[in-house]
Design a protein around this motif. Structure first.
Motif, PDB file in Angstrom:
ATOM      1  N   ALA A  10      52.138  18.947  86.395  1.00 39.94           N
ATOM      2  CA  ALA A  10      51.989  18.616  87.811  1.00 39.94           C
ATOM      3  C   ALA A  10      51.215  19.712  88.540  1.00 39.94           C
ATOM      4  O   ALA A  10      50.362  19.429  89.396  1.00 39.94           O
ATOM      5  CB  ALA A  10      53.356  18.411  88.453  1.00 39.94           C
ATOM      6  N   GLN A  11      51.482  20.960  88.210  1.00 33.71           N
ATOM      7  CA  GLN A  11      50.750  22.064  88.831  1.00 33.71           C
ATOM      8  C   GLN A  11      49.266  21.981  88.494  1.00 33.71           C
ATOM      9  O   GLN A  11      48.408  22.198  89.357  1.00 33.71           O
ATOM     10  CB  GLN A  11      51.317  23.395  88.349  1.00 33.71           C
ATOM     11  CG  GLN A  11      50.640  24.612  88.970  1.00 33.71           C
ATOM     12  CD  GLN A  11      50.919  24.748  90.447  1.00 33.71           C
ATOM     13  OE1 GLN A  11      52.071  24.914  90.851  1.00 33.71           O
ATOM     14  NE2 GLN A  11      49.872  24.664  91.276  1.00 33.71           N
ATOM     15  N   ALA A  12      48.959  21.647  87.244  1.00 32.61           N
ATOM     16  CA  ALA A  12      47.554  21.526  86.843  1.00 32.61           C
ATOM     17  C   ALA A  12      46.855  20.411  87.621  1.00 32.61           C
ATOM     18  O   ALA A  12      45.692  20.554  88.032  1.00 32.61           O
ATOM     19  CB  ALA A  12      47.459  21.272  85.341  1.00 32.61           C
ATOM     20  N   ALA A  13      47.545  19.285  87.817  1.00 35.35           N
ATOM     21  CA  ALA A  13      46.964  18.183  88.591  1.00 35.35           C
ATOM     22  C   ALA A  13      46.730  18.604  90.041  1.00 35.35           C
ATOM     23  O   ALA A  13      45.684  18.289  90.634  1.00 35.35           O
ATOM     24  CB  ALA A  13      47.871  16.959  88.527  1.00 35.35           C
ATOM     25  N   SER A  14      47.687  19.315  90.617  1.00 35.31           N
ATOM     26  CA  SER A  14      47.529  19.788  91.986  1.00 35.31           C
ATOM     27  C   SER A  14      46.373  20.777  92.091  1.00 35.31           C
ATOM     28  O   SER A  14      45.590  20.740  93.050  1.00 35.31           O
ATOM     29  CB  SER A  14      48.821  20.437  92.469  1.00 35.31           C
ATOM     30  OG  SER A  14      48.688  20.893  93.805  1.00 35.31           O
ATOM     31  N   ASP A  15      46.242  21.650  91.098  1.00 34.61           N
ATOM     32  CA  ASP A  15      45.126  22.605  91.104  1.00 34.61           C
ATOM     33  C   ASP A  15      43.790  21.871  91.038  1.00 34.61           C
ATOM     34  O   ASP A  15      42.819  22.261  91.711  1.00 34.61           O
ATOM     35  CB  ASP A  15      45.259  23.560  89.921  1.00 34.61           C
ATOM     36  CG  ASP A  15      46.439  24.509  90.066  1.00 34.61           C
ATOM     37  OD1 ASP A  15      46.968  24.649  91.187  1.00 34.61           O
ATOM     38  OD2 ASP A  15      46.838  25.111  89.047  1.00 34.61           O
ATOM     39  N   ALA A  16      43.735  20.811  90.226  1.00 38.18           N
ATOM     40  CA  ALA A  16      42.495  20.051  90.116  1.00 38.18           C
ATOM     41  C   ALA A  16      42.137  19.389  91.441  1.00 38.18           C
ATOM     42  O   ALA A  16      40.964  19.383  91.860  1.00 38.18           O
ATOM     43  CB  ALA A  16      42.618  19.005  89.005  1.00 38.18           C
ATOM     44  N   LEU A  17      43.127  18.828  92.124  1.00 41.55           N
ATOM     45  CA  LEU A  17      42.864  18.212  93.423  1.00 41.55           C
ATOM     46  C   LEU A  17      42.474  19.278  94.445  1.00 41.55           C
ATOM     47  O   LEU A  17      41.577  19.053  95.275  1.00 41.55           O
ATOM     48  CB  LEU A  17      44.080  17.434  93.896  1.00 41.55           C
ATOM     49  CG  LEU A  17      43.939  16.749  95.265  1.00 41.55           C
ATOM     50  CD1 LEU A  17      42.745  15.802  95.288  1.00 41.55           C
ATOM     51  CD2 LEU A  17      45.209  15.987  95.628  1.00 41.55           C
ATOM     52  N   SER A  18      43.129  20.423  94.402  1.00 45.38           N
ATOM     53  CA  SER A  18      42.766  21.504  95.322  1.00 45.38           C
ATOM     54  C   SER A  18      41.304  21.887  95.145  1.00 45.38           C
ATOM     55  O   SER A  18      40.589  22.144  96.129  1.00 45.38           O
ATOM     56  CB  SER A  18      43.670  22.714  95.088  1.00 45.38           C
ATOM     57  OG  SER A  18      45.015  22.425  95.430  1.00 45.38           O
ATOM     58  N   ASN A  19      40.840  21.924  93.910  1.00 43.29           N
ATOM     59  CA  ASN A  19      39.433  22.247  93.665  1.00 43.29           C
ATOM     60  C   ASN A  19      38.518  21.158  94.227  1.00 43.29           C
ATOM     61  O   ASN A  19      37.434  21.457  94.761  1.00 43.29           O
ATOM     62  CB  ASN A  19      39.190  22.438  92.169  1.00 43.29           C
ATOM     63  CG  ASN A  19      39.797  23.726  91.646  1.00 43.29           C
ATOM     64  OD1 ASN A  19      39.966  24.688  92.402  1.00 43.29           O
ATOM     65  ND2 ASN A  19      40.129  23.750  90.367  1.00 43.29           N
ATOM     66  N   GLN A  20      38.942  19.892  94.106  1.00 39.99           N
ATOM     67  CA  GLN A  20      38.156  18.808  94.707  1.00 39.99           C
ATOM     68  C   GLN A  20      38.098  18.961  96.228  1.00 39.99           C
ATOM     69  O   GLN A  20      37.052  18.734  96.849  1.00 39.99           O
ATOM     70  CB  GLN A  20      38.765  17.453  94.345  1.00 39.99           C
ATOM     71  CG  GLN A  20      38.474  16.978  92.940  1.00 39.99           C
ATOM     72  CD  GLN A  20      38.838  15.511  92.749  1.00 39.99           C
ATOM     73  OE1 GLN A  20      38.998  14.756  93.707  1.00 39.99           O
ATOM     74  NE2 GLN A  20      38.967  15.108  91.494  1.00 39.99           N
ATOM     75  N   LEU A  21      39.218  19.324  96.827  1.00 38.78           N
ATOM     76  CA  LEU A  21      39.262  19.500  98.275  1.00 38.78           C
ATOM     77  C   LEU A  21      38.373  20.663  98.704  1.00 38.78           C
ATOM     78  O   LEU A  21      37.660  20.566  99.720  1.00 38.78           O
ATOM     79  CB  LEU A  21      40.704  19.736  98.723  1.00 38.78           C
ATOM     80  CG  LEU A  21      41.628  18.510  98.656  1.00 38.78           C
ATOM     81  CD1 LEU A  21      43.090  18.926  98.720  1.00 38.78           C
ATOM     82  CD2 LEU A  21      41.308  17.548  99.796  1.00 38.78           C
ATOM     83  N   ARG A  22      38.378  21.747  97.951  1.00 38.93           N
ATOM     84  CA  ARG A  22      37.498  22.876  98.280  1.00 38.93           C
ATOM     85  C   ARG A  22      36.037  22.451  98.189  1.00 38.93           C
ATOM     86  O   ARG A  22      35.213  22.835  99.047  1.00 38.93           O
ATOM     87  CB  ARG A  22      37.786  24.047  97.344  1.00 38.93           C
ATOM     88  CG  ARG A  22      39.150  24.694  97.560  1.00 38.93           C
ATOM     89  CD  ARG A  22      39.330  25.959  96.722  1.00 38.93           C
ATOM     90  NE  ARG A  22      40.664  26.496  96.906  1.00 38.93           N
ATOM     91  CZ  ARG A  22      41.704  26.267  96.088  1.00 38.93           C
ATOM     92  NH1 ARG A  22      41.516  25.509  94.999  1.00 38.93           N
ATOM     93  NH2 ARG A  22      42.880  26.780  96.335  1.00 38.93           N
ATOM     94  N   ALA A  23      35.714  21.681  97.159  1.00 42.30           N
ATOM     95  CA  ALA A  23      34.336  21.205  97.024  1.00 42.30           C
ATOM     96  C   ALA A  23      33.953  20.310  98.198  1.00 42.30           C
ATOM     97  O   ALA A  23      32.823  20.396  98.706  1.00 42.30           O
ATOM     98  CB  ALA A  23      34.172  20.460  95.700  1.00 42.30           C
ATOM     99  N   ALA A  24      34.883  19.466  98.640  1.00 42.29           N
ATOM    100  CA  ALA A  24      34.593  18.587  99.777  1.00 42.29           C
ATOM    101  C   ALA A  24      34.358  19.390 101.042  1.00 42.29           C
ATOM    102  O   ALA A  24      33.483  19.058 101.856  1.00 42.29           O
ATOM    103  CB  ALA A  24      35.752  17.602  99.978  1.00 42.29           C
ATOM    104  N   ILE A  25      35.132  20.461 101.225  1.00 41.47           N
ATOM    105  CA  ILE A  25      34.941  21.318 102.401  1.00 41.47           C
ATOM    106  C   ILE A  25      33.570  21.982 102.353  1.00 41.47           C
ATOM    107  O   ILE A  25      32.836  22.019 103.349  1.00 41.47           O
ATOM    108  CB  ILE A  25      36.075  22.363 102.476  1.00 41.47           C
ATOM    109  CG1 ILE A  25      37.406  21.670 102.781  1.00 41.47           C
ATOM    110  CG2 ILE A  25      35.762  23.419 103.535  1.00 41.47           C
ATOM    111  CD1 ILE A  25      38.622  22.568 102.630  1.00 41.47           C
ATOM    112  N   ARG A  26      33.172  22.497 101.197  1.00 38.54           N
ATOM    113  CA  ARG A  26      31.867  23.152 101.073  1.00 38.54           C
ATOM    114  C   ARG A  26      30.734  22.157 101.294  1.00 38.54           C
ATOM    115  O   ARG A  26      29.742  22.460 101.974  1.00 38.54           O
ATOM    116  CB  ARG A  26      31.755  23.812  99.697  1.00 38.54           C
ATOM    117  CG  ARG A  26      32.742  24.975  99.490  1.00 38.54           C
ATOM    118  CD  ARG A  26      32.488  25.697  98.187  1.00 38.54           C
ATOM    119  NE  ARG A  26      33.482  26.739  97.957  1.00 38.54           N
ATOM    120  CZ  ARG A  26      34.506  26.637  97.105  1.00 38.54           C
ATOM    121  NH1 ARG A  26      34.669  25.509  96.389  1.00 38.54           N
ATOM    122  NH2 ARG A  26      35.360  27.619  96.962  1.00 38.54           N
TER     123      ARG A  26
END
Length: 384
Positions: A10-26
């Motif tokens: 679950a932590q790995a999935a959350s980390d992956a989504l967090s990276n997607q969110l960071r990319a969307a912000i950039r």
């Protein structure tokens, strides 16, 4: 408050989504509206909260909804649904079917009343939840499963009943902070260490206009922070175009506008739910927690009316369930032990200290001639 730790997967999935969110912000130039952040956190394919594989509902999930507590909830709702179908067409569309518990219990209750719909559609954007709903209905009412089908978008036209339990609160909201220089939209940026951080910029377009109107209507002072749910307003308005005849019946937690934007509610209503813990941090474990906001029922009713629907009723959940015979259904249970087991759930559904007052019921529709039974007493339309 210490929140439970997720599993490594679950932590790995959350980390992956967090990276997607960071990319969307950039990609958005360093600033993303909170509504878009919330949309991705909840609905991003495979990783968003409602698109992933974790249990959301019931004791094993993050929160318990009314249908999960007792079948008596659906039995009471069936009274209003049957009346709505009788005045329009024998069809039900449930928006956001959750675990499938409401669909299964409601179909059985309508069958017992001799009022089965020809079609029971479930509007569901999550393939994982749609599969879970199918399993729930197949286990509880296999003979009724052929009446059920799933949609991934609003139908172009509909006749019958539209039903939603805790749907509006899961629609992405804009965050607004009123300031001396005008309304500011609160979005999400990245701090130097890569963590998510709130950042404000001047509101524009429909959001700025809505914020200015609310400030005038409710005397909102600088420094006030709250939400505006333009997505939910648009959704309500769409039913004015798509509903040819029938009833839109919505259950959710919230307030009329004057209570929603009360001076004492200066930090808004945004809340997150993770393993039966409620907390205010929307940046905690993206994809593993629900993010919600209370519903401004005045805004929902106004959007429905502007879209072409009649606003037919508004009341607390307890009053609605009592009007629809909840206590009669409790008394009709076959033995004392069953009644005792159900009494605690009924108390939670109806107590002012539990769901009875915080949760409201809004009814809108088109072409219905008869007054709605669920609002026969204690209708609060004037409060909107």
């Amino acid at each position: 408050m210490a929140l439970p730790l997720p599993s490594p997967d679950a932590q790995a999935a959350s980390d992956a989504l967090s990276n997607q969110l960071r990319a969307a912000i950039r990609e958005a130039g360093g600033w993303l509206s909170f509504a878009r952040f919330m949309e991705l956190a909840l609905y991003a394919p495979r990783l968003g909260y409602y698109a992933g594989g974790a249990h959301k509902f019931g004791a094993a999930g993050d929160f318990v909804t009314a249908p999960e507590l007792t079948p008596l909830f659906a039995q009471a709702v069936a009274v209003q649904v049957a009346q709505g179908m009788a005045g329009s067409a024998p069809q039900v569309l449930e928006a956001g079917g959750g675990s499938g518990r409401l669909a299964a219990d409601l179909l059985l209750a309508l069958e017992a009343r001799g009022a089965l719909p020809d079609t029971y559609a479930i509007l569901e954007v999550s393939g994982e939840l749609a599969a879970r709903q199918r399993d729930t209905i197949a286990a509880a009412a296999p003979h009724l499963l052929p009446r059920v089908h799933w949609l991934d978008r609003l139908p172009e036209r509909w006749r019958g009943v539209v039903l939603g339990n805790e749907v509006l609160d899961a629609m992405p909201v804009q965050l607004v902070r009123w300031s001396d220089t005008g309304p500011q939209e609160r979005g999400v940026a990245l701090a130097e260490d890569g963590r998510f951080a709130f950042a404000d910029r001047p509101a524009a377009g429909a959001l700025a206009a809505g914020a200015a109107r609310l400030a005038g209507d409710y005397g909102i002072a600088p420094g006030y922070l709250s939400e505006i749910n333009l997505a939910a307003e648009a959704w309500m308005g769409e039913w004015g175009r798509r509903l040819e005849a029938g009833l839109v019946l919505l259950f959710d937690y919230g307030f009329p506008g004057r209570e929603y934007y009360h001076p004492d509610r200066r930090a808004g209503t945004l809340m997150c739910h993770y393993r039966h813990h409620a907390h205010p941090d929307p940046f905690f474990l993206p994809g593993l927690q629900d993010i919600t906001a209370h519903v401004d029922f005045t805004a929902m009713a106004e959007a429905a009316f502007t879209g072409g629907l009649d606003v037919l009723g508004y009341t607390g959940q307890a009053a609605f369930l009592y009007n629809c015979g909840l206590l009669d259904a409790l008394a009709a249970l076959p033995d004392e032990n069953a009644r005792l087991r159900a009494t605690g759930a009924v108390h939670k559904l109806t107590s002012p200290a539990e769901m009875g007052e915080l949760f409201k019921v809004l009814a809108c529709g088109k072409g219905l001639a008869e007054p709605l039974v669920g609002f026969a007493r204690h209708d609060r339309l004037a409060a909107l």
